[in-house]
Write a protein that holds these residues in place. Structure first.
Motif, PDB file in Angstrom:
ATOM      1  N   SER A 106       0.838  -1.210   0.000  1.00 47.48           N
ATOM      2  CA  SER A 106       0.000   0.000   0.000  1.00 47.48           C
ATOM      3  C   SER A 106       0.868   1.254   0.000  1.00 47.48           C
ATOM      4  O   SER A 106       0.547   2.251  -0.650  1.00 47.48           O
ATOM      5  CB  SER A 106      -0.950   0.007   1.199  1.00 47.48           C
ATOM      6  OG  SER A 106      -0.280   0.286   2.411  1.00 47.48           O
ATOM      7  N   LEU A 107       1.984   1.209   0.733  1.00 47.10           N
ATOM      8  CA  LEU A 107       2.914   2.343   0.757  1.00 47.10           C
ATOM      9  C   LEU A 107       3.578   2.518  -0.604  1.00 47.10           C
ATOM     10  O   LEU A 107       3.674   3.636  -1.129  1.00 47.10           O
ATOM     11  CB  LEU A 107       3.975   2.122   1.836  1.00 47.10           C
ATOM     12  CG  LEU A 107       5.152   3.107   1.866  1.00 47.10           C
ATOM     13  CD1 LEU A 107       4.673   4.522   2.159  1.00 47.10           C
ATOM     14  CD2 LEU A 107       6.192   2.669   2.895  1.00 47.10           C
ATOM     15  N   PHE A 108       4.016   1.409  -1.201  1.00 48.80           N
ATOM     16  CA  PHE A 108       4.749   1.472  -2.460  1.00 48.80           C
ATOM     17  C   PHE A 108       3.858   1.835  -3.649  1.00 48.80           C
ATOM     18  O   PHE A 108       4.301   2.485  -4.587  1.00 48.80           O
ATOM     19  CB  PHE A 108       5.420   0.116  -2.750  1.00 48.80           C
ATOM     20  CG  PHE A 108       6.534  -0.237  -1.799  1.00 48.80           C
ATOM     21  CD1 PHE A 108       7.165   0.721  -1.029  1.00 48.80           C
ATOM     22  CD2 PHE A 108       6.962  -1.559  -1.697  1.00 48.80           C
ATOM     23  CE1 PHE A 108       8.202   0.392  -0.163  1.00 48.80           C
ATOM     24  CE2 PHE A 108       7.992  -1.906  -0.837  1.00 48.80           C
ATOM     25  CZ  PHE A 108       8.614  -0.936  -0.071  1.00 48.80           C
ATOM     26  N   ILE A 109       2.605   1.392  -3.618  1.00 50.20           N
ATOM     27  CA  ILE A 109       1.717   1.607  -4.761  1.00 50.20           C
ATOM     28  C   ILE A 109       1.022   2.962  -4.704  1.00 50.20           C
ATOM     29  O   ILE A 109       0.528   3.460  -5.711  1.00 50.20           O
ATOM     30  CB  ILE A 109       0.664   0.473  -4.835  1.00 50.20           C
ATOM     31  CG1 ILE A 109       0.104   0.329  -6.255  1.00 50.20           C
ATOM     32  CG2 ILE A 109      -0.475   0.691  -3.842  1.00 50.20           C
ATOM     33  CD1 ILE A 109      -0.804  -0.884  -6.439  1.00 50.20           C
ATOM     34  N   CYS A 110       0.999   3.584  -3.530  1.00 51.74           N
ATOM     35  CA  CYS A 110       0.312   4.869  -3.373  1.00 51.74           C
ATOM     36  C   CYS A 110       1.002   5.951  -4.201  1.00 51.74           C
ATOM     37  O   CYS A 110       2.216   6.139  -4.098  1.00 51.74           O
ATOM     38  CB  CYS A 110       0.304   5.291  -1.896  1.00 51.74           C
ATOM     39  SG  CYS A 110      -0.617   6.828  -1.604  1.00 51.74           S
ATOM     40  N   PRO A 111       0.250   6.668  -5.032  1.00 53.38           N
ATOM     41  CA  PRO A 111       0.872   7.697  -5.873  1.00 53.38           C
ATOM     42  C   PRO A 111       1.373   8.917  -5.111  1.00 53.38           C
ATOM     43  O   PRO A 111       2.201   9.663  -5.624  1.00 53.38           O
ATOM     44  CB  PRO A 111      -0.246   8.076  -6.845  1.00 53.38           C
ATOM     45  CG  PRO A 111      -1.502   7.728  -6.150  1.00 53.38           C
ATOM     46  CD  PRO A 111      -1.191   6.523  -5.312  1.00 53.38           C
ATOM     47  N   ASP A 112       0.897   9.125  -3.894  1.00 57.78           N
ATOM     48  CA  ASP A 112       1.338  10.297  -3.126  1.00 57.78           C
ATOM     49  C   ASP A 112       0.981  10.113  -1.651  1.00 57.78           C
ATOM     50  O   ASP A 112       0.009  10.703  -1.166  1.00 57.78           O
ATOM     51  CB  ASP A 112       0.681  11.560  -3.677  1.00 57.78           C
ATOM     52  CG  ASP A 112       1.350  12.836  -3.169  1.00 57.78           C
ATOM     53  OD1 ASP A 112       2.315  12.733  -2.380  1.00 57.78           O
ATOM     54  OD2 ASP A 112       0.901  13.940  -3.554  1.00 57.78           O
ATOM     55  N   PRO A 113       1.749   9.302  -0.903  1.00 54.77           N
ATOM     56  CA  PRO A 113       1.428   9.060   0.514  1.00 54.77           C
ATOM     57  C   PRO A 113       1.352  10.335   1.345  1.00 54.77           C
ATOM     58  O   PRO A 113       0.606  10.389   2.326  1.00 54.77           O
ATOM     59  CB  PRO A 113       2.597   8.169   0.980  1.00 54.77           C
ATOM     60  CG  PRO A 113       3.115   7.530  -0.261  1.00 54.77           C
ATOM     61  CD  PRO A 113       2.931   8.547  -1.345  1.00 54.77           C
ATOM     62  N   ALA A 114       2.093  11.346   0.958  1.00 54.89           N
ATOM     63  CA  ALA A 114       2.095  12.598   1.719  1.00 54.89           C
ATOM     64  C   ALA A 114       0.729  13.271   1.735  1.00 54.89           C
ATOM     65  O   ALA A 114       0.417  14.030   2.654  1.00 54.89           O
ATOM     66  CB  ALA A 114       3.137  13.565   1.142  1.00 54.89           C
ATOM     67  N   ARG A 115      -0.095  12.986   0.735  1.00 61.70           N
ATOM     68  CA  ARG A 115      -1.432  13.589   0.661  1.00 61.70           C
ATOM     69  C   ARG A 115      -2.525  12.565   0.928  1.00 61.70           C
ATOM     70  O   ARG A 115      -3.688  12.814   0.644  1.00 61.70           O
ATOM     71  CB  ARG A 115      -1.629  14.230  -0.719  1.00 61.70           C
ATOM     72  CG  ARG A 115      -0.615  15.326  -1.016  1.00 61.70           C
ATOM     73  CD  ARG A 115      -0.878  16.004  -2.330  1.00 61.70           C
ATOM     74  NE  ARG A 115      -2.077  16.830  -2.270  1.00 61.70           N
ATOM     75  CZ  ARG A 115      -2.481  17.638  -3.246  1.00 61.70           C
ATOM     76  NH1 ARG A 115      -1.775  17.721  -4.355  1.00 61.70           N
ATOM     77  NH2 ARG A 115      -3.573  18.349  -3.128  1.00 61.70           N
ATOM     78  N   HIS A 116      -2.126  11.430   1.479  1.00 63.06           N
ATOM     79  CA  HIS A 116      -3.083  10.368   1.751  1.00 63.06           C
ATOM     80  C   HIS A 116      -2.963   9.961   3.224  1.00 63.06           C
ATOM     81  O   HIS A 116      -2.239   9.031   3.564  1.00 63.06           O
ATOM     82  CB  HIS A 116      -2.809   9.166   0.841  1.00 63.06           C
ATOM     83  CG  HIS A 116      -3.948   8.203   0.760  1.00 63.06           C
ATOM     84  ND1 HIS A 116      -3.947   7.112  -0.066  1.00 63.06           N
ATOM     85  CD2 HIS A 116      -5.135   8.153   1.438  1.00 63.06           C
ATOM     86  CE1 HIS A 116      -5.069   6.442   0.086  1.00 63.06           C
ATOM     87  NE2 HIS A 116      -5.801   7.049   0.990  1.00 63.06           N
ATOM     88  N   PRO A 117      -3.665  10.663   4.126  1.00 65.26           N
ATOM     89  CA  PRO A 117      -3.521  10.426   5.570  1.00 65.26           C
ATOM     90  C   PRO A 117      -3.761   8.977   5.982  1.00 65.26           C
ATOM     91  O   PRO A 117      -3.169   8.497   6.955  1.00 65.26           O
ATOM     92  CB  PRO A 117      -4.579  11.356   6.188  1.00 65.26           C
ATOM     93  CG  PRO A 117      -4.790  12.424   5.166  1.00 65.26           C
ATOM     94  CD  PRO A 117      -4.618  11.757   3.838  1.00 65.26           C
ATOM     95  N   LEU A 118      -4.609   8.273   5.244  1.00 66.97           N
ATOM     96  CA  LEU A 118      -4.889   6.874   5.587  1.00 66.97           C
ATOM     97  C   LEU A 118      -3.619   6.034   5.517  1.00 66.97           C
ATOM     98  O   LEU A 118      -3.407   5.139   6.348  1.00 66.97           O
ATOM     99  CB  LEU A 118      -5.930   6.309   4.616  1.00 66.97           C
ATOM    100  CG  LEU A 118      -6.325   4.840   4.845  1.00 66.97           C
ATOM    101  CD1 LEU A 118      -7.118   4.696   6.133  1.00 66.97           C
ATOM    102  CD2 LEU A 118      -7.115   4.311   3.660  1.00 66.97           C
ATOM    103  N   ILE A 119      -2.751   6.290   4.553  1.00 65.98           N
ATOM    104  CA  ILE A 119      -1.508   5.541   4.421  1.00 65.98           C
ATOM    105  C   ILE A 119      -0.588   5.826   5.607  1.00 65.98           C
ATOM    106  O   ILE A 119       0.100   4.931   6.107  1.00 65.98           O
ATOM    107  CB  ILE A 119      -0.797   5.884   3.096  1.00 65.98           C
ATOM    108  CG1 ILE A 119      -1.667   5.473   1.914  1.00 65.98           C
ATOM    109  CG2 ILE A 119       0.563   5.207   3.010  1.00 65.98           C
ATOM    110  CD1 ILE A 119      -1.999   3.996   1.851  1.00 65.98           C
TER     111      ILE A 119
END
Length: 261
Positions: free
Chosen positions: A216-229
């Motif tokens: 989920s961390l690696f596939i997320c296009p922008d973890p910085a803008r995705h609080p759930l990650i």
């Protein structure tokens, strides 16, 4: 647009590859780095350290950015976490294989299942090509993060994980670029992704949840803008010693209002 090398090795936000429906976004490069040479990981580590220092700044600028973290600072922090995760994975080739298997199964098993589901409900969903253009973004990382969080809650009842994850997902905050198509697909997608994860690490429930978090961390296009990650993936990975103390400090500085790891 057909899936290509840029999507698999995406480094910056904005990739919305319709060729893979987002299922092959980013994560191949991270697992490739984990399986690669220590010198390659060291180079990436130096890059993340330099980016953090640059994003943080010095003097008054540093003070201001620590009081109100910028998006660049948050992105630098999450990239440091990805570097930690690659180093941690490098110790265990079996985990790298498991993570890759999970990632590929999203594309080879879960995505076709979504196409079949959409075809059975043409009144709710666009055609396959349009569907693949709609779901890239925070679709897969959201599903994996919610599944891992639900897995923590019901480790003894693993067959209930997709059901619980769906309830939490639909009742909670709306992820970025989430719309009616994603809502309608959620139940079928969560079940399909969970089956993929179960086939990768059958019998190792704790390991399954950990791998889901990493992908989920690696596939997320922008973890910085995705609080759930940050909450569902980064915070638990800190507790599992995947994230180093140095990166933990950086994450606490970049996300001061999020739950402390």
């Amino acid at each position: 647009m057909a899936h290509n090398h840029s999507c698999a090795n995406a480094k910056n936000p904005g990739c919305r590859c319709s060729g893979c429906g987002g299922s092959l976004h980013g994560w191949p490069a991270h697992f490739e780095r984990a399986a690669g040479s220590p010198s390659e990981r060291d180079r990436f580590r130096r890059h993340t350290d330099l980016e953090w220092v640059s994003a943080l700044g010095t003097g008054k600028t540093r003070e201001n950015r620590l009081q109100a973290p910028t998006l660049r600072l948050k992105r630098a922090g999450t990239t440091c976490a990805a570097a930690d995760a690659a180093d941690w994975l490098a110790r265990d080739p079996d985990l790298i294989t498991a993570g890759r298997d999970l990632g590929h199964s999203l594309h080879d098993t879960a995505l076709p299942e979504l196409h079949r589901h959409a075809a059975q409900h043409p009144d709710r969903f666009p055609g396959a090509k349009e569907l693949d253009k709609t779901i890239p973004g925070h679709f897969w990382c959201t599903l994996l993060a919610e599944l891992s969080g639900a897995g923590d809650t019901v480790q003894r009842y693993s067959d209930r994980v997709p059901e619980l994850a769906k309830q939490v997902l639909l009742d909670g905050e709306i992820p970025p670029d989430w719309g009616p198509v994603q809502n309608h697909l959620a139940e079928a997608a969560l079940t399909a992704v969970w089956k993929c994860a179960g086939s990768v690490l059958l019998g190792d429930f704790t390991g399954l949840i950990r791998i889901a978090r990493l992908v989920s961390l690696f596939i997320c296009p922008d973890p910085a803008r995705h609080p759930l990650i940050v909450r569902r993936s980064l915070v638990p990975l800190v507790k599992e010693d995947v994230i180093t103390e140095t990166t933990l400090t950086r994450l606490q500085q970049a996300f001061p209002t999020d739950p402390a790891p």
